[in-house]
Design a protein around this motif. Structure first.
Motif, PDB file in Angstrom:
ATOM      1  N   LEU A 178       0.651  -1.133   0.069  1.00 26.18           N
ATOM      2  CA  LEU A 178       0.034  -0.046   0.042  1.00 26.18           C
ATOM      3  C   LEU A 178       1.087   1.463  -0.075  1.00 26.18           C
ATOM      4  O   LEU A 178       0.609   2.421  -0.896  1.00 26.18           O
ATOM      5  CB  LEU A 178      -0.937   0.106   1.244  1.00 26.18           C
ATOM      6  N   TYR A 181       2.484   1.965  -3.156  1.00 26.92           N
ATOM      7  CA  TYR A 181       1.508   2.478  -4.393  1.00 26.92           C
ATOM      8  C   TYR A 181       1.167   3.886  -4.067  1.00 26.92           C
ATOM      9  O   TYR A 181       1.228   4.694  -5.290  1.00 26.92           O
ATOM     10  CB  TYR A 181      -0.023   1.704  -3.819  1.00 26.92           C
ATOM     11  N   PHE A 215      -2.951  11.852  -1.130  1.00 29.33           N
ATOM     12  CA  PHE A 215      -3.999  11.277  -0.652  1.00 29.33           C
ATOM     13  C   PHE A 215      -4.462  11.487   0.510  1.00 29.33           C
ATOM     14  O   PHE A 215      -3.574  11.379   1.711  1.00 29.33           O
ATOM     15  CB  PHE A 215      -3.762   9.526  -0.849  1.00 29.33           C
ATOM     16  N   PHE A 236     -11.627   5.947   5.218  1.00 31.09           N
ATOM     17  CA  PHE A 236     -12.049   5.847   3.466  1.00 31.09           C
ATOM     18  C   PHE A 236     -13.513   5.716   3.520  1.00 31.09           C
ATOM     19  O   PHE A 236     -14.028   5.395   4.585  1.00 31.09           O
ATOM     20  CB  PHE A 236     -11.313   4.731   3.199  1.00 31.09           C
ATOM     21  N   THR A 237     -13.900   5.940   2.136  1.00 30.22           N
ATOM     22  CA  THR A 237     -15.313   5.882   1.915  1.00 30.22           C
ATOM     23  C   THR A 237     -15.493   4.487   1.005  1.00 30.22           C
ATOM     24  O   THR A 237     -14.655   4.667  -0.098  1.00 30.22           O
ATOM     25  CB  THR A 237     -15.980   7.098   1.278  1.00 30.22           C
ATOM     26  N   ALA A 238     -16.171   3.820   1.241  1.00 31.50           N
ATOM     27  CA  ALA A 238     -16.439   2.375   0.432  1.00 31.50           C
ATOM     28  C   ALA A 238     -17.915   1.806   0.782  1.00 31.50           C
ATOM     29  O   ALA A 238     -18.477   1.868   1.737  1.00 31.50           O
ATOM     30  CB  ALA A 238     -15.540   1.235   0.860  1.00 31.50           C
ATOM     31  N   GLY A 239     -18.726   1.719  -0.435  1.00 33.30           N
ATOM     32  CA  GLY A 239     -19.880   1.052  -0.299  1.00 33.30           C
ATOM     33  C   GLY A 239     -20.863   2.275   0.421  1.00 33.30           C
ATOM     34  O   GLY A 239     -21.801   1.991   0.870  1.00 33.30           O
ATOM     35  N   LEU A 245     -11.754   1.683   7.621  1.00 32.33           N
ATOM     36  CA  LEU A 245     -12.114   0.514   6.983  1.00 32.33           C
ATOM     37  C   LEU A 245     -11.299  -0.340   7.188  1.00 32.33           C
ATOM     38  O   LEU A 245     -11.583  -1.625   7.599  1.00 32.33           O
ATOM     39  CB  LEU A 245     -12.416   0.782   5.190  1.00 32.33           C
ATOM     40  N   PHE A 246      -9.886  -0.260   7.130  1.00 33.76           N
ATOM     41  CA  PHE A 246      -8.836  -1.311   7.548  1.00 33.76           C
ATOM     42  C   PHE A 246      -8.507  -1.375   9.028  1.00 33.76           C
ATOM     43  O   PHE A 246      -8.694  -2.455   9.636  1.00 33.76           O
ATOM     44  CB  PHE A 246      -7.661  -1.002   6.676  1.00 33.76           C
TER      45      PHE A 246
ATOM     46  N   ALA B 200     -14.893  -0.328  -4.829  1.00 37.10           N
ATOM     47  CA  ALA B 200     -13.912   0.934  -4.806  1.00 37.10           C
ATOM     48  C   ALA B 200     -13.811   1.359  -3.239  1.00 37.10           C
ATOM     49  O   ALA B 200     -14.992   1.566  -2.681  1.00 37.10           O
ATOM     50  CB  ALA B 200     -14.454   1.745  -5.762  1.00 37.10           C
ATOM     51  N   VAL B 201     -12.574   1.982  -3.101  1.00 35.11           N
ATOM     52  CA  VAL B 201     -12.489   2.580  -1.894  1.00 35.11           C
ATOM     53  C   VAL B 201     -11.753   3.972  -2.146  1.00 35.11           C
ATOM     54  O   VAL B 201     -10.644   4.027  -2.582  1.00 35.11           O
ATOM     55  CB  VAL B 201     -11.434   1.727  -1.014  1.00 35.11           C
ATOM     56  N   ASP B 202     -12.423   4.781  -1.585  1.00 40.01           N
ATOM     57  CA  ASP B 202     -12.166   6.214  -2.201  1.00 40.01           C
ATOM     58  C   ASP B 202     -11.542   6.892  -0.895  1.00 40.01           C
ATOM     59  O   ASP B 202     -11.830   6.775   0.313  1.00 40.01           O
ATOM     60  CB  ASP B 202     -13.236   7.154  -2.660  1.00 40.01           C
ATOM     61  N   PHE B 209      -8.616   5.631  -5.012  1.00 34.28           N
ATOM     62  CA  PHE B 209      -7.495   4.944  -4.428  1.00 34.28           C
ATOM     63  C   PHE B 209      -7.257   3.618  -4.353  1.00 34.28           C
ATOM     64  O   PHE B 209      -6.406   3.087  -5.119  1.00 34.28           O
ATOM     65  CB  PHE B 209      -7.253   5.778  -2.962  1.00 34.28           C
ATOM     66  N   LEU B 210      -8.154   2.719  -3.615  1.00 32.58           N
ATOM     67  CA  LEU B 210      -7.897   1.356  -3.679  1.00 32.58           C
ATOM     68  C   LEU B 210      -9.106   0.911  -3.708  1.00 32.58           C
ATOM     69  O   LEU B 210     -10.210   1.178  -4.182  1.00 32.58           O
ATOM     70  CB  LEU B 210      -7.340   1.082  -2.162  1.00 32.58           C
ATOM     71  N   SER B 219      -5.432  -1.889  -5.992  1.00 31.21           N
ATOM     72  CA  SER B 219      -5.551  -0.738  -6.121  1.00 31.21           C
ATOM     73  C   SER B 219      -6.961  -0.450  -6.911  1.00 31.21           C
ATOM     74  O   SER B 219      -7.463  -1.309  -7.402  1.00 31.21           O
ATOM     75  CB  SER B 219      -4.555  -0.540  -7.076  1.00 31.21           C
ATOM     76  N   ASN B 220      -7.430   0.747  -6.611  1.00 30.71           N
ATOM     77  CA  ASN B 220      -8.729   1.042  -7.561  1.00 30.71           C
ATOM     78  C   ASN B 220      -8.194   1.289  -8.941  1.00 30.71           C
ATOM     79  O   ASN B 220      -8.999   0.637  -9.804  1.00 30.71           O
ATOM     80  CB  ASN B 220      -8.967   2.380  -7.111  1.00 30.71           C
TER      81      ASN B 220
END
Lengths: 327, 300
Positions: A178, A181, A215, A236-239, A245-246, B200-202, B209-210, B219-220
């Motif tokens: 990560l 990246y 980021f 983070f934003t997901a769904g 999140l992690f 997707a993870v923004d 982003f991821l 990775s996204n």
């Protein structure tokens, strides 16, 4: 159980020994070391002196050469192993097969510990490292529950070492990219995660945004203290949901499972934090010395809790994967 | 000039058995790939859903002239998962090792080292070659120069570059699909099935982003490394790996075959890929030693 304590400087090494460490782990001042931070770590002469000091006090020094050697530059990692052996190190902690192979072939008398960066969590993986390199101890990845550690110990015949305090990786160690990246630098490539030169803080109307390589990792209200943007501890934003999140911004405190780790057959307990100062290391080592002694003497959970109270630095703590519900 | 081969990597995502079977039928009949990986590598809990389809999928792929590789779990933990790794290692076909757990069961027979195993230097590559490694696909964070430097010093192994697909960046003991849905991994309800390319993870700043896929973080953005065949030959690279997505993988394979045969330029290949329904923007930064999310290729 042995108490294994971190040292980023010679002064911290001496402090950890005096505070009650059974062994101190440290590394050289270069990319062979997974805590390759500016202003930290040991020259060869400093390591030799540190080993002398520890041995004079009846304690051990373990040298972490725990990054992955770069192509065409493997000699730097080999040289680190040679120098650790010359300095009288009690063991080398390594993850890369190139480093383990060199140590096993060229220094057959040197004790090898498998780094957490190798993430060996099955009996077959442990057996591979024992058979190939005569590894004597495995530092366990932080994904196993106490019951799983007990089961693993029943199937292997080498020592195991478990992290009990400090920073907490939520990903399988040594297999997380990560950081590279986002920044180009990572634990495996460069011995750093979420490196400070890529960190920026920016104030706006909503407060302060903590960014890594641009980021946004977290955001703090003006009244809140800002944290360090470690990638896997961000929001983070997901769904459609925004969350940690992690992992929440927590650190590991396995004080509550010390007796369980002993019953599971763990040989050594490790405190994370080679980037930490002398005062912090002294305080944590002292408290864990008393806690481990209390566990060995059959002390109850309430007594351990009392000893380790106040070890949180105001931050939130977790017992991580040691409790199965963490998953 | 040696031909550079194309490999279709294992499907990282939790696709229903029917979808997997249909996917591989089409790959067997139409995709310009030389080698196809099958099997679950991310989560052992998903294995019972697909176990039954593999014999037929393998037979169909082999009839279609593809070399089949059995990919093993990247982070086996339970007794059942460890047994599954061992079973595939003794099956007879070429196996992809994604964790050293598989080495004792496979040592001395041919195997592929997948991108989840840490091969960062020529000494490690030679260590695995001496035990049977025929192909090595190194970790995705290595640059082309670094991989080339390893490959040139280990010429009896085929080196393969992860060229296309969301990049596998991390694995955890924790399932993020479960965590996001307030579930535990042990009773996860397989919500990962709802995201066939990952979720997707923004960032909270709205940046892409991821992506998460159960215990895996990717990775996204989609790796879309489009080198010239000469670039690859100069570095001793013999294979490119394409990682399956719901986008048209037959078209992806065709674009890459055209690139590797010299029929298409890197720019036209990138354009062809960008016309497909990809789950994220295209990147290739790792290969030039930059952060993975950079896209160097866009400027050439």
């Amino acid at each position: 159980m042995e108490l294994i304590c971190p040292a980023g400087t010679p002064a911290t090494l001496r402090a950890a020994v005096v505070a009650g460490a059974d062994a101190v782990y440290c590394g050289f001042r270069n990319e062979t070391n997974a805590r390759n931070f500016p202003g930290l770590n040991f020259s060869t002469a400093e390591l030799a002196e540190g080993v002398r000091f520890a041995h004079d006090h009846g304690k051990k020094v373990l040298v972490a050469i725990n990054t992955f050697a770069q192509p065409g530059r493997v000699d730097l990692w080999h040289k680190a192993v040679d120098e650790a052996a010359q300095c009288g190190a009690d063991a080398v902690i390594a993850a890369d097969l190139a480093v383990l192979d060199h140590a096993a072939n060229c220094h057959p008398g040197l004790r090898l510990h498998l780094s957490v960066q190798a993430a060996a969590s099955t009996p077959e993986a442990v057996k591979f490292y024992v058979d190939a390199f005569r590894v004597r101890r495995v530092v366990l990845p932080r994904v196993l529950s106490v019951q799983e550690i007990a089961a693993l110990n029943r199937m292997i015949d080498v020592e195991t070492e478990a992290f009990v305090f400090g920073g907490l990786c939520v990903m399988v160690e040594g297999r997380c990219y990560l950081s590279s990246y986002a920044t180009g630098k990572s634990p495996n490539l460069s011995g750093v995660c979420s490196p400070p030169e890529h960190v920026t803080y920016e104030d706006d109307a909503e407060g302060t945004a903590a960014r890594l390589a641009g980021f946004t990792i977290d955001r703090y209200a003006q009244s809140q203290p800002t944290g360090y943007p470690t990638l896997c501890k961000g929001r983070f934003t997901a769904g459609g949901k925004t969350s940690y999140l992690f992992e929440d911004p927590v650190s590991l405190n396995a004080g509550g499972v010390l007796a369980g780790l002993k019953a599971a057959g763990v040989t050594a307990l490790k405190i994370e934090g080679r980037q930490r100062g002398k005062a912090y290391v002294t305080e944590v080592v002292r408290a864990f010395r008393r806690a481990v002694d209390a566990v060995e003497a059959g002390g109850d959970a309430a007594e351990i809790d009392r000893i380790l109270a106040g070890m949180s630095e105001g931050g939130r703590q977790t017992e991580g994967a040691y409790k199965k519900t963490w998953r | 000039m040696p031909r550079i081969a194309l490999t279709l990597g294992p499907v990282f995502f939790h696709w229903p058995a029917d979808r997997l079977a249909d996917f591989y039928r089409r790959i067997a009949d139409q995709a310009a790939v030389d080698r196809v990986h099958v099997g679950e590598v991310v989560c052992g809990k998903r294995m019972p859903f697909s176990d039954s389809i593999w014999p037929e999928v393998i037979e169909r792929l082999e009839r279609g002239g593809k070399e089949v590789v059995l990919s093993t779990l990247a982070a086996p933990a339970t007794v059942r998962e460890r047994r599954a790794v061992n079973d595939w290692c003794s099956e007879g076909r070429l196996v992809e090792i994604n964790d050293v757990t598989a080495i004792p069961a496979r040592s001395g027979q041919a195997f592929v080292i997948g991108p989840f195993v840490n091969v960062y230097n020529e000494s490690t590559a030679r260590f695995f070659a001496a035990r049977g490694a025929r192909t090595i696909c190194p970790p995705v964070e290595l640059s082309l120069d670094a991989i080339g430097s390893i490959a040139r010093n280990c010429s009896d192994v085929d080196f393969e570059i992860f060229a296309f697909g969301r990049l596998p960046l991390a694995l955890s003991g924790r399932c993020y699909h479960a965590r996001l849905n307030n579930l535990h991994k042990d009773s996860c309800q397989f919500t990962c099935e709802q995201d066939p390319d990952g979720l997707a993870v923004d960032t909270i700043g709205g940046q892409e982003f991821l992506a998460v896929n159960g215990v895996q973080t990717l990775s996204n953005q989609v790796q879309a490394f489009c080198p010239t065949p000469e670039d690859l030959r100069a570095q001793g690279i013999r294979r490119l790996r394409l990682s399956p997505h719901t986008a048209d993988m037959v078209a992806v394979a065709e674009a890459y075959r055209g690139l590797l045969d010299g029929a298409q330029s890197p720019a036209s290949t990138r354009f062809a890929l960008s016309c497909l329904d990809l789950p994220g923007g295209m990147v290739d930064g790792y290969l030039s030693g930059k952060p993975g999310f950079h896209s160097e290729g866009q400027s050439t």
